[in-house]
Design a protein around this motif. Structure first.
Motif, PDB file in Angstrom:
ATOM      1  N   SER A  75      29.893  41.973  43.653  1.00  0.00           N
ATOM      2  CA  SER A  75      30.135  40.889  42.744  1.00  0.00           C
ATOM      3  C   SER A  75      28.907  39.798  43.140  1.00  0.00           C
ATOM      4  O   SER A  75      29.049  38.701  42.703  1.00  0.00           O
ATOM      5  CB  SER A  75      31.354  40.178  43.338  1.00  0.00           C
ATOM      6  OG  SER A  75      31.486  39.764  44.654  1.00  0.00           O
ATOM      7  N   ASP A  78      37.439  34.487  51.247  1.00  0.00           N
ATOM      8  CA  ASP A  78      36.787  35.245  50.235  1.00  0.00           C
ATOM      9  C   ASP A  78      37.168  36.910  50.513  1.00  0.00           C
ATOM     10  O   ASP A  78      37.755  37.482  49.778  1.00  0.00           O
ATOM     11  CB  ASP A  78      35.359  35.296  50.052  1.00  0.00           C
ATOM     12  CG  ASP A  78      34.819  33.726  49.616  1.00  0.00           C
ATOM     13  OD1 ASP A  78      35.542  33.109  48.676  1.00  0.00           O
ATOM     14  OD2 ASP A  78      33.781  33.611  50.090  1.00  0.00           O
ATOM     15  N   GLU A  85      28.830  38.129  46.104  1.00  0.00           N
ATOM     16  CA  GLU A  85      29.610  37.069  46.654  1.00  0.00           C
ATOM     17  C   GLU A  85      29.307  36.843  48.310  1.00  0.00           C
ATOM     18  O   GLU A  85      29.766  36.101  48.926  1.00  0.00           O
ATOM     19  CB  GLU A  85      31.132  37.257  46.507  1.00  0.00           C
ATOM     20  CG  GLU A  85      31.631  37.093  45.052  1.00  0.00           C
ATOM     21  CD  GLU A  85      33.245  37.165  44.939  1.00  0.00           C
ATOM     22  OE1 GLU A  85      33.759  36.774  46.140  1.00  0.00           O
ATOM     23  OE2 GLU A  85      33.635  37.554  44.051  1.00  0.00           O
ATOM     24  N   VAL A 141      30.075  35.676  52.556  1.00  0.00           N
ATOM     25  CA  VAL A 141      31.532  35.146  52.416  1.00  0.00           C
ATOM     26  C   VAL A 141      32.089  34.650  53.676  1.00  0.00           C
ATOM     27  O   VAL A 141      31.742  34.743  54.735  1.00  0.00           O
ATOM     28  CB  VAL A 141      32.255  36.215  51.851  1.00  0.00           C
ATOM     29  CG1 VAL A 141      31.637  36.824  50.342  1.00  0.00           C
ATOM     30  CG2 VAL A 141      32.446  37.548  52.818  1.00  0.00           C
ATOM     31  N   LEU A 195      32.871  43.166  47.325  1.00  0.00           N
ATOM     32  CA  LEU A 195      32.113  41.796  47.755  1.00  0.00           C
ATOM     33  C   LEU A 195      30.614  41.996  47.473  1.00  0.00           C
ATOM     34  O   LEU A 195      29.836  41.106  46.894  1.00  0.00           O
ATOM     35  CB  LEU A 195      32.573  41.217  49.079  1.00  0.00           C
ATOM     36  CG  LEU A 195      33.868  40.838  49.500  1.00  0.00           C
ATOM     37  CD1 LEU A 195      34.113  40.848  50.850  1.00  0.00           C
ATOM     38  CD2 LEU A 195      34.161  39.667  48.764  1.00  0.00           C
ATOM     39  N   SER A 206      39.755  39.370  48.413  1.00  0.00           N
ATOM     40  CA  SER A 206      39.426  40.777  47.920  1.00  0.00           C
ATOM     41  C   SER A 206      40.327  41.749  48.624  1.00  0.00           C
ATOM     42  O   SER A 206      40.701  42.689  47.775  1.00  0.00           O
ATOM     43  CB  SER A 206      38.039  40.939  48.393  1.00  0.00           C
ATOM     44  OG  SER A 206      36.871  40.075  47.736  1.00  0.00           O
TER      45      SER A 206
END
Length: 91
Positions: A53, A62, A55, A58, A50, A66
């Motif tokens: 990336s 999300d 992201e 989250v 996470l 993952s």
């Protein structure tokens, strides 16, 4: 020698605890105990995925996605919470 698989570990644990076999009344409680839980290494892998990336922050969806990518299994709420606790603060 390789590390035993998750299933091998469970079977060994059951054989040790129930050398004469599992009594019928113990099936349901045992199944509740055997629900898969993310290992600490898997939690770290999900967090790293996470963060790498970009992201973060989250939401639960999300994190769950993952977890599924890494484990090929549906996440539990406990696993989602464990990952959330390990995410860097303020991201």
């Amino acid at each position: 020698m390789s590390k035993p698989s998750f299933v091998d570990s469970i079977v060994g644990w059951l054989r040790e605890g129930y050398p004469q076999g599992v009594p019928p009344q113990d099936y349901v409680p045992l199944l509740a105990l055997l629900r898969r839980r993310l290992t600490d290494d898997e939690v770290e892998a999900v967090v790293a995925m996470l963060v790498a990336s970009g992201e973060v922050p989250v939401d639960s969806a999300d994190i769950g996605t993952s977890i599924t990518k890494i484990t090929d299994a549906l996440p539990s709420e406990d696993d989602i919470d464990r990952v959330r606790e390990h995410l860097p603060a303020g991201l």
